[in-house]
Design a protein around this motif. Sequence first.
Motif, PDB file in Angstrom:
ATOM      1  N   GLY A  30      38.644  51.797  42.841  1.00 10.76           N
ATOM      2  CA  GLY A  30      39.942  51.571  43.470  1.00 10.76           C
ATOM      3  C   GLY A  30      40.134  50.133  43.915  1.00 10.76           C
ATOM      4  O   GLY A  30      41.218  49.563  43.744  1.00 10.76           O
ATOM      5  N   ARG A  31      39.097  49.547  44.479  1.00 14.30           N
ATOM      6  CA  ARG A  31      39.192  48.182  45.017  1.00 14.30           C
ATOM      7  C   ARG A  31      39.407  47.145  43.918  1.00 14.30           C
ATOM      8  O   ARG A  31      40.139  46.172  44.115  1.00 14.30           O
ATOM      9  N   TYR A  32      38.784  47.347  42.761  1.00 12.91           N
ATOM     10  CA  TYR A  32      38.902  46.376  41.676  1.00 12.91           C
ATOM     11  C   TYR A  32      39.812  46.841  40.546  1.00 12.91           C
ATOM     12  O   TYR A  32      39.958  46.146  39.550  1.00 12.91           O
ATOM     13  N   GLY A  33      40.428  48.007  40.684  1.00 14.84           N
ATOM     14  CA  GLY A  33      41.380  48.503  39.698  1.00 14.84           C
ATOM     15  C   GLY A  33      40.757  48.770  38.345  1.00 14.84           C
ATOM     16  O   GLY A  33      41.399  48.583  37.314  1.00 14.84           O
ATOM     17  N   LEU A  34      39.513  49.236  38.325  1.00 17.74           N
ATOM     18  CA  LEU A  34      38.832  49.517  37.066  1.00 17.74           C
ATOM     19  C   LEU A  34      39.410  50.776  36.430  1.00 17.74           C
ATOM     20  O   LEU A  34      39.847  51.692  37.121  1.00 17.74           O
ATOM     21  N   LYS A  35      39.407  50.819  35.106  1.00 19.14           N
ATOM     22  CA  LYS A  35      39.984  51.949  34.387  1.00 19.14           C
ATOM     23  C   LYS A  35      39.134  53.202  34.536  1.00 19.14           C
ATOM     24  O   LYS A  35      39.658  54.299  34.710  1.00 19.14           O
ATOM     25  N   ASN A  36      37.823  53.035  34.433  1.00 16.44           N
ATOM     26  CA  ASN A  36      36.925  54.180  34.535  1.00 16.44           C
ATOM     27  C   ASN A  36      35.541  53.698  34.951  1.00 16.44           C
ATOM     28  O   ASN A  36      35.296  52.501  35.076  1.00 16.44           O
ATOM     29  N   LYS A  37      34.642  54.642  35.139  1.00 15.47           N
ATOM     30  CA  LYS A  37      33.300  54.283  35.606  1.00 15.47           C
ATOM     31  C   LYS A  37      32.493  53.560  34.542  1.00 15.47           C
ATOM     32  O   LYS A  37      31.557  52.839  34.865  1.00 15.47           O
ATOM     33  N   GLU A  38      32.868  53.710  33.300  1.00 18.92           N
ATOM     34  CA  GLU A  38      32.181  52.991  32.229  1.00 18.92           C
ATOM     35  C   GLU A  38      32.254  51.479  32.450  1.00 18.92           C
ATOM     36  O   GLU A  38      31.283  50.756  32.227  1.00 18.92           O
ATOM     37  N   GLU A  39      33.411  50.988  32.901  1.00 16.20           N
ATOM     38  CA  GLU A  39      33.537  49.557  33.177  1.00 16.20           C
ATOM     39  C   GLU A  39      32.584  49.129  34.287  1.00 16.20           C
ATOM     40  O   GLU A  39      31.973  48.068  34.214  1.00 16.20           O
ATOM     41  N   THR A 109      40.604  40.725  38.500  1.00 15.89           N
ATOM     42  CA  THR A 109      40.459  40.483  39.930  1.00 15.89           C
ATOM     43  C   THR A 109      41.043  39.130  40.314  1.00 15.89           C
ATOM     44  O   THR A 109      41.728  39.006  41.332  1.00 15.89           O
ATOM     45  N   ILE A 110      40.800  38.123  39.498  1.00 12.49           N
ATOM     46  CA  ILE A 110      41.293  36.777  39.819  1.00 12.49           C
ATOM     47  C   ILE A 110      42.815  36.730  39.744  1.00 12.49           C
ATOM     48  O   ILE A 110      43.465  36.108  40.589  1.00 12.49           O
ATOM     49  N   VAL A 111      43.410  37.402  38.750  1.00  7.63           N
ATOM     50  CA  VAL A 111      44.875  37.462  38.651  1.00  7.63           C
ATOM     51  C   VAL A 111      45.444  38.118  39.909  1.00  7.63           C
ATOM     52  O   VAL A 111      46.422  37.640  40.487  1.00  7.63           O
ATOM     53  N   LEU A 116      49.330  36.957  41.183  1.00 12.06           N
ATOM     54  CA  LEU A 116      50.149  37.172  39.995  1.00 12.06           C
ATOM     55  C   LEU A 116      50.454  38.651  39.792  1.00 12.06           C
ATOM     56  O   LEU A 116      51.395  38.997  39.071  1.00 12.06           O
ATOM     57  N   GLY A 117      49.679  39.515  40.409  1.00 14.06           N
ATOM     58  CA  GLY A 117      49.925  40.952  40.388  1.00 14.06           C
ATOM     59  C   GLY A 117      49.892  41.477  41.809  1.00 14.06           C
ATOM     60  O   GLY A 117      49.117  40.996  42.637  1.00 14.06           O
ATOM     61  N   ASN A 118      50.738  42.459  42.106  1.00 13.80           N
ATOM     62  CA  ASN A 118      50.790  43.006  43.461  1.00 13.80           C
ATOM     63  C   ASN A 118      49.580  43.870  43.788  1.00 13.80           C
ATOM     64  O   ASN A 118      49.188  43.983  44.945  1.00 13.80           O
ATOM     65  N   THR A 119      49.010  44.522  42.786  1.00 10.74           N
ATOM     66  CA  THR A 119      47.832  45.375  42.957  1.00 10.74           C
ATOM     67  C   THR A 119      46.858  45.062  41.826  1.00 10.74           C
ATOM     68  O   THR A 119      47.263  44.490  40.802  1.00 10.74           O
ATOM     69  N   PRO A 120      45.593  45.454  41.965  1.00 14.12           N
ATOM     70  CA  PRO A 120      44.662  45.251  40.848  1.00 14.12           C
ATOM     71  C   PRO A 120      45.104  45.987  39.584  1.00 14.12           C
ATOM     72  O   PRO A 120      44.931  45.485  38.477  1.00 14.12           O
ATOM     73  N   GLN A 125      47.621  45.651  34.085  1.00 14.39           N
ATOM     74  CA  GLN A 125      48.727  45.934  33.177  1.00 14.39           C
ATOM     75  C   GLN A 125      49.321  44.638  32.630  1.00 14.39           C
ATOM     76  O   GLN A 125      49.598  44.526  31.433  1.00 14.39           O
ATOM     77  N   PHE A 126      49.522  43.647  33.490  1.00 14.97           N
ATOM     78  CA  PHE A 126      50.069  42.365  33.049  1.00 14.97           C
ATOM     79  C   PHE A 126      49.155  41.728  31.998  1.00 14.97           C
ATOM     80  O   PHE A 126      49.620  41.152  31.022  1.00 14.97           O
ATOM     81  N   ILE A 127      47.839  41.842  32.201  1.00 13.94           N
ATOM     82  CA  ILE A 127      46.886  41.238  31.264  1.00 13.94           C
ATOM     83  C   ILE A 127      46.926  41.970  29.924  1.00 13.94           C
ATOM     84  O   ILE A 127      47.046  41.342  28.868  1.00 13.94           O
ATOM     85  N   THR A 128      46.832  43.300  29.950  1.00  9.44           N
ATOM     86  CA  THR A 128      46.780  44.057  28.696  1.00  9.44           C
ATOM     87  C   THR A 128      48.090  43.965  27.919  1.00  9.44           C
ATOM     88  O   THR A 128      48.083  44.059  26.698  1.00  9.44           O
ATOM     89  N   HIS A 129      49.204  43.735  28.597  1.00 11.26           N
ATOM     90  CA  HIS A 129      50.491  43.616  27.912  1.00 11.26           C
ATOM     91  C   HIS A 129      50.774  42.193  27.459  1.00 11.26           C
ATOM     92  O   HIS A 129      51.847  41.919  26.918  1.00 11.26           O
ATOM     93  N   GLY A 130      49.826  41.279  27.711  1.00  8.47           N
ATOM     94  CA  GLY A 130      49.954  39.922  27.195  1.00  8.47           C
ATOM     95  C   GLY A 130      50.800  38.998  28.033  1.00  8.47           C
ATOM     96  O   GLY A 130      51.332  38.008  27.509  1.00  8.47           O
ATOM     97  N   HIS A 131      50.953  39.254  29.327  1.00  9.46           N
ATOM     98  CA  HIS A 131      51.776  38.405  30.178  1.00  9.46           C
ATOM     99  C   HIS A 131      50.992  37.277  30.841  1.00  9.46           C
ATOM    100  O   HIS A 131      51.581  36.440  31.515  1.00  9.46           O
ATOM    101  N   VAL A 132      49.667  37.256  30.679  1.00 10.00           N
ATOM    102  CA  VAL A 132      48.835  36.280  31.382  1.00 10.00           C
ATOM    103  C   VAL A 132      48.111  35.407  30.358  1.00 10.00           C
ATOM    104  O   VAL A 132      47.626  35.898  29.343  1.00 10.00           O
ATOM    105  N   GLU A 133      48.064  34.119  30.649  1.00 12.66           N
ATOM    106  CA  GLU A 133      47.291  33.223  29.794  1.00 12.66           C
ATOM    107  C   GLU A 133      46.293  32.439  30.634  1.00 12.66           C
ATOM    108  O   GLU A 133      46.533  32.152  31.807  1.00 12.66           O
ATOM    109  N   VAL A 134      45.169  32.126  29.994  1.00  8.35           N
ATOM    110  CA  VAL A 134      44.104  31.369  30.631  1.00  8.35           C
ATOM    111  C   VAL A 134      43.902  30.102  29.812  1.00  8.35           C
ATOM    112  O   VAL A 134      43.614  30.180  28.616  1.00  8.35           O
TER     113      VAL A 134
END
Length: 175
Positions: A30-39, A109-111, A116-120, A125-134
């Motif tokens: 929850g704290r890091y917004g991970l998709k599942n425990k595998e991550e 986490t850094i985003v 740049l995001g209100n929640t992790p 979502q912003f990253i996976t949809h291609g809205h963020v660049e590094v």
Amino acid sequence: MTLGQNTKFYETPNHPYQDDRIAEESGLLGRYGLKNKEELWRTQSQLRSFRREARALLGREGAGGESADEEAQEFLDRLRRIGILGNEAGADDVLSLEVTDLLERRLQTIVYRQGLGNTPKQARQFITHGHVEVNGHNVTIPSYTVPVSEEGSIEYDETSPLADELHPARSEGQE
């Protein structure tokens, strides 16, 4: 084993039903917004491999030799580049690292931390949809480990609708 087969890059817990471990893992998810425990398990396995390498280097340190010193320096420089270790830290400091030290270096986490995001989860979502660049490159992998040198160059993609400051998904405090 052939190259085309899938291989797990993580180890699952030895005892799957421990209340304390499950609660701790759920809190980290929850704290890091991970998709599942595998991550999380993948990150824990990466930390184990860092510790294993540090123990091996510490063991060879007593034997001496230039190649062992060079190898240790390369290993420590790699961890410093990704921001896990400080400039004065040594191989023994790797043994005291926690899984949160690695999770803090994820792009997701850094985003979120940069606002740049209100929640992790929204940052993910912003990253996976291609809205963020590094560093001028579109990165769509939330688990990307951000080197310290690229941390200041994380921003919205200029072609993204989120680049508009008036976009409703952006919060008031975002750039």
